[in-house]
Design a protein around this motif. Structure first.
Motif, PDB file in Angstrom:
ATOM      1  N   PRO A 204       7.373 -17.124   0.839  1.00  0.00           N
ATOM      2  CA  PRO A 204       7.411 -15.856   1.567  1.00  0.00           C
ATOM      3  C   PRO A 204       6.063 -15.559   2.200  1.00  0.00           C
ATOM      4  O   PRO A 204       5.007 -15.895   1.649  1.00  0.00           O
ATOM      5  CB  PRO A 204       7.743 -14.824   0.462  1.00  0.00           C
ATOM      6  N   PRO A 205       6.045 -14.943   3.389  1.00  0.00           N
ATOM      7  CA  PRO A 205       4.771 -14.662   4.062  1.00  0.00           C
ATOM      8  C   PRO A 205       3.935 -13.675   3.278  1.00  0.00           C
ATOM      9  O   PRO A 205       4.455 -12.744   2.667  1.00  0.00           O
ATOM     10  CB  PRO A 205       5.217 -14.054   5.408  1.00  0.00           C
ATOM     11  N   GLN A 206       2.630 -13.910   3.269  1.00  0.00           N
ATOM     12  CA  GLN A 206       1.717 -13.024   2.561  1.00  0.00           C
ATOM     13  C   GLN A 206       1.483 -11.756   3.374  1.00  0.00           C
ATOM     14  O   GLN A 206       1.380 -11.803   4.599  1.00  0.00           O
ATOM     15  CB  GLN A 206       0.377 -13.723   2.320  1.00  0.00           C
ATOM     16  N   PRO A 207       1.399 -10.595   2.733  1.00  0.00           N
ATOM     17  CA  PRO A 207       1.163  -9.367   3.466  1.00  0.00           C
ATOM     18  C   PRO A 207      -0.207  -9.371   4.136  1.00  0.00           C
ATOM     19  O   PRO A 207      -1.184  -9.867   3.596  1.00  0.00           O
ATOM     20  CB  PRO A 207       1.243  -8.275   2.374  1.00  0.00           C
ATOM     21  N   VAL A 208      -0.250  -8.818   5.346  1.00  0.00           N
ATOM     22  CA  VAL A 208      -1.493  -8.761   6.099  1.00  0.00           C
ATOM     23  C   VAL A 208      -2.373  -7.643   5.549  1.00  0.00           C
ATOM     24  O   VAL A 208      -1.911  -6.516   5.343  1.00  0.00           O
ATOM     25  CB  VAL A 208      -1.210  -8.522   7.599  1.00  0.00           C
ATOM     26  N   GLN A 209      -3.623  -7.972   5.273  1.00  0.00           N
ATOM     27  CA  GLN A 209      -4.555  -6.986   4.743  1.00  0.00           C
ATOM     28  C   GLN A 209      -5.069  -6.128   5.885  1.00  0.00           C
ATOM     29  O   GLN A 209      -5.801  -6.593   6.751  1.00  0.00           O
ATOM     30  CB  GLN A 209      -5.715  -7.686   4.032  1.00  0.00           C
ATOM     31  N   ARG A 210      -4.696  -4.873   5.913  1.00  0.00           N
ATOM     32  CA  ARG A 210      -5.082  -3.983   7.000  1.00  0.00           C
ATOM     33  C   ARG A 210      -6.169  -3.024   6.524  1.00  0.00           C
ATOM     34  O   ARG A 210      -6.227  -2.684   5.335  1.00  0.00           O
ATOM     35  CB  ARG A 210      -3.871  -3.193   7.500  1.00  0.00           C
ATOM     36  N   PRO A 211      -7.034  -2.576   7.448  1.00  0.00           N
ATOM     37  CA  PRO A 211      -8.057  -1.605   7.062  1.00  0.00           C
ATOM     38  C   PRO A 211      -7.413  -0.312   6.573  1.00  0.00           C
ATOM     39  O   PRO A 211      -6.337   0.085   7.024  1.00  0.00           O
ATOM     40  CB  PRO A 211      -8.844  -1.387   8.366  1.00  0.00           C
ATOM     41  N   GLY A 212      -8.086   0.357   5.649  1.00  0.00           N
ATOM     42  CA  GLY A 212      -7.574   1.617   5.130  1.00  0.00           C
ATOM     43  C   GLY A 212      -8.313   2.029   3.873  1.00  0.00           C
ATOM     44  O   GLY A 212      -8.964   1.218   3.213  1.00  0.00           O
ATOM     45  N   MET A 213      -8.187   3.301   3.530  1.00  0.00           N
ATOM     46  CA  MET A 213      -8.873   3.829   2.352  1.00  0.00           C
ATOM     47  C   MET A 213      -8.372   3.183   1.066  1.00  0.00           C
ATOM     48  O   MET A 213      -9.112   3.088   0.087  1.00  0.00           O
ATOM     49  CB  MET A 213      -8.658   5.350   2.288  1.00  0.00           C
ATOM     50  N   VAL A 214      -7.122   2.710   1.063  1.00  0.00           N
ATOM     51  CA  VAL A 214      -6.570   2.111  -0.149  1.00  0.00           C
ATOM     52  C   VAL A 214      -7.325   0.853  -0.549  1.00  0.00           C
ATOM     53  O   VAL A 214      -7.352   0.482  -1.727  1.00  0.00           O
ATOM     54  CB  VAL A 214      -5.064   1.805   0.059  1.00  0.00           C
TER      55      VAL A 214
ATOM     56  N   VAL B   7     -12.320  -0.485   5.687  1.00  0.00           N
ATOM     57  CA  VAL B   7     -11.720   0.845   5.782  1.00  0.00           C
ATOM     58  C   VAL B   7     -11.386   1.205   7.222  1.00  0.00           C
ATOM     59  O   VAL B   7     -10.286   1.691   7.513  1.00  0.00           O
ATOM     60  CB  VAL B   7     -12.662   1.909   5.176  1.00  0.00           C
ATOM     61  N   ILE B   8     -12.309   0.934   8.150  1.00  0.00           N
ATOM     62  CA  ILE B   8     -12.112   1.389   9.536  1.00  0.00           C
ATOM     63  C   ILE B   8     -11.891   0.244  10.513  1.00  0.00           C
ATOM     64  O   ILE B   8     -11.656   0.486  11.696  1.00  0.00           O
ATOM     65  CB  ILE B   8     -13.312   2.226  10.005  1.00  0.00           C
ATOM     66  N   GLY B   9     -11.964  -0.996  10.063  1.00  0.00           N
ATOM     67  CA  GLY B   9     -11.790  -2.122  10.966  1.00  0.00           C
ATOM     68  C   GLY B   9     -13.125  -2.713  11.383  1.00  0.00           C
ATOM     69  O   GLY B   9     -14.196  -2.247  10.984  1.00  0.00           O
ATOM     70  N   GLU B  10     -13.056  -3.759  12.209  1.00  0.00           N
ATOM     71  CA  GLU B  10     -14.251  -4.504  12.586  1.00  0.00           C
ATOM     72  C   GLU B  10     -15.205  -3.647  13.413  1.00  0.00           C
ATOM     73  O   GLU B  10     -14.787  -2.884  14.288  1.00  0.00           O
ATOM     74  CB  GLU B  10     -13.862  -5.755  13.381  1.00  0.00           C
ATOM     75  N   ILE B  11     -16.496  -3.781  13.132  1.00  0.00           N
ATOM     76  CA  ILE B  11     -17.549  -3.032  13.823  1.00  0.00           C
ATOM     77  C   ILE B  11     -18.319  -3.983  14.724  1.00  0.00           C
ATOM     78  O   ILE B  11     -18.796  -5.025  14.282  1.00  0.00           O
ATOM     79  CB  ILE B  11     -18.511  -2.367  12.816  1.00  0.00           C
TER      80      ILE B  11
END
Length: 310
Positions: A64-74, A202-206
């Motif tokens: 099964p495909p691995q979940p994409v790690q997205r920016p976020g407070m979690v 948290v906020i994505g690439e800088i």
């Protein structure tokens, strides 16, 4: 009391109503309706179960495909330090006894503003040197003092690989430090993480002022020298420099400049590594993480003159 005869009216009134006593046409109609509804429900559930079983059997060997790690407070509590730290092999550090000219070259080539300083080996760190401290002391309108790296050292922060990144981020904020070394259970250096690495979760690439703009895939920093994004289209870059970097077979498999470097090295090269090309060109990895290449410095052979000034 006498027994009531079956044909009497009293027996007809007291006997329970039985569908069998209804006319035959009505009985067939009731049976048809009941059987049809149950048949349809049974067929529907049977079909779904069969399809699900067949699909599960067909995909039993598919990962099964691995979940994409997205920016976020979690991510502050879900991710650990070793999830974002760069490995030890990719750390750009300098020895305590380095000469001033060599330190300038490391700052220039790496593009870093902070460098860990070690004594003997990287497993014995003594602090970090900041480009601003070095420039104010030995460059611009600095004091012109005799070069002494030990006097410019700043303290380093240390973190275990299992620490949640939210805890390390708070610790960096409290102690006003932008860099931490990841230490393993034996006290050796296992990786490095910066404040920017944590905030990006948290906020994505800088992107800062020295990063290549998204609209420009490459810029020319000197004659025959380019700073390019790894995602730069290879055919466009070849047209700009006026030379072919791939043959016909490779051209069908490679679309980007980073793909070419990956093919030449056979792996994801580390930051600072130089990958030679059969034509004489060189690809220096300016920025990369363990999963992908980000920026590349391309040095063309001296005989090649670019057709297009990027």
């Amino acid at each position: 009391m006498g027994d009531t005869e079956p044909g009497s009216s009293t027996a007809a009134q007291s006997a329970p109503i039985d569908p069998i006593s209804r006319p035959q046409s009505d009985t067939r109609r009731i049976v048809r309706k009941s059987s049809g509804w149950f048949d349809r429900m049974k067929a529907a559930f049977t079909a779904k179960t069969s399809d699900t079983t067949a699909l599960a059997g067909a995909n039993s060997s598919v990962v099964p495909p691995q979940p994409v790690q997205r920016p976020g407070m979690v991510n502050l509590r879900r991710m650990r330090v070793d999830d974002v730290a760069i490995p030890k092999a990719e750390i750009v550090a300098v020895p305590l006894d380095i000469k001033k000219e060599d330190l300038v070259e490391v700052f220039r080539e790496s593009g870093m503003t902070r460098l860990p300083v070690y004594k003997g080996t990287l497993d014995t760190p003594v602090g970090l040197v900041h480009l601003k401290d070095f420039a104010l002391t030995h460059g611009f309108n600095g004091k012109g003092e005799r070069f002494n790296l030990r006097k410019m050292l700043r303290p380093l922060l240390y973190a275990p690989p299992s620490m949640p990144i939210g805890v390390l981020l708070q610790k960096m904020q409290t102690e006003r430090m932008h860099m931490a070394l990841v230490i393993d259970e034996y006290g050796g250096v296992d990786g490095l993480v910066t404040l920017e690495d944590l905030v990006e979760q948290v906020i994505g690439e800088i992107e800062d002022e020295h990063d290549v703009d998204d609209d420009a895939f490459w810029t020319q920093s000197a004659p025959g020298v380019f700073i390019a994004q790894a995602k730069a289209p290879l055919d466009e870059f070849e047209a700009a420099i006026g030379m072919r970097l791939t043959d016909e077979e490779e051209e069908e498999e490679i679309d980007t400049l980073g793909g070419l470097v990956f093919l030449l090295s056979g792996r994801v090269p580390a930051r600072g590594e130089v990958i030679p090309h059969p034509s004489g060109a060189e690809f220096e990895i300016v920025d990369a993480d363990p999963r992908r290449i980000k920026r590349i410095r391309v040095r063309l052979p001296s005989a090649v003159k670019p057709k297009v000034e990027a």
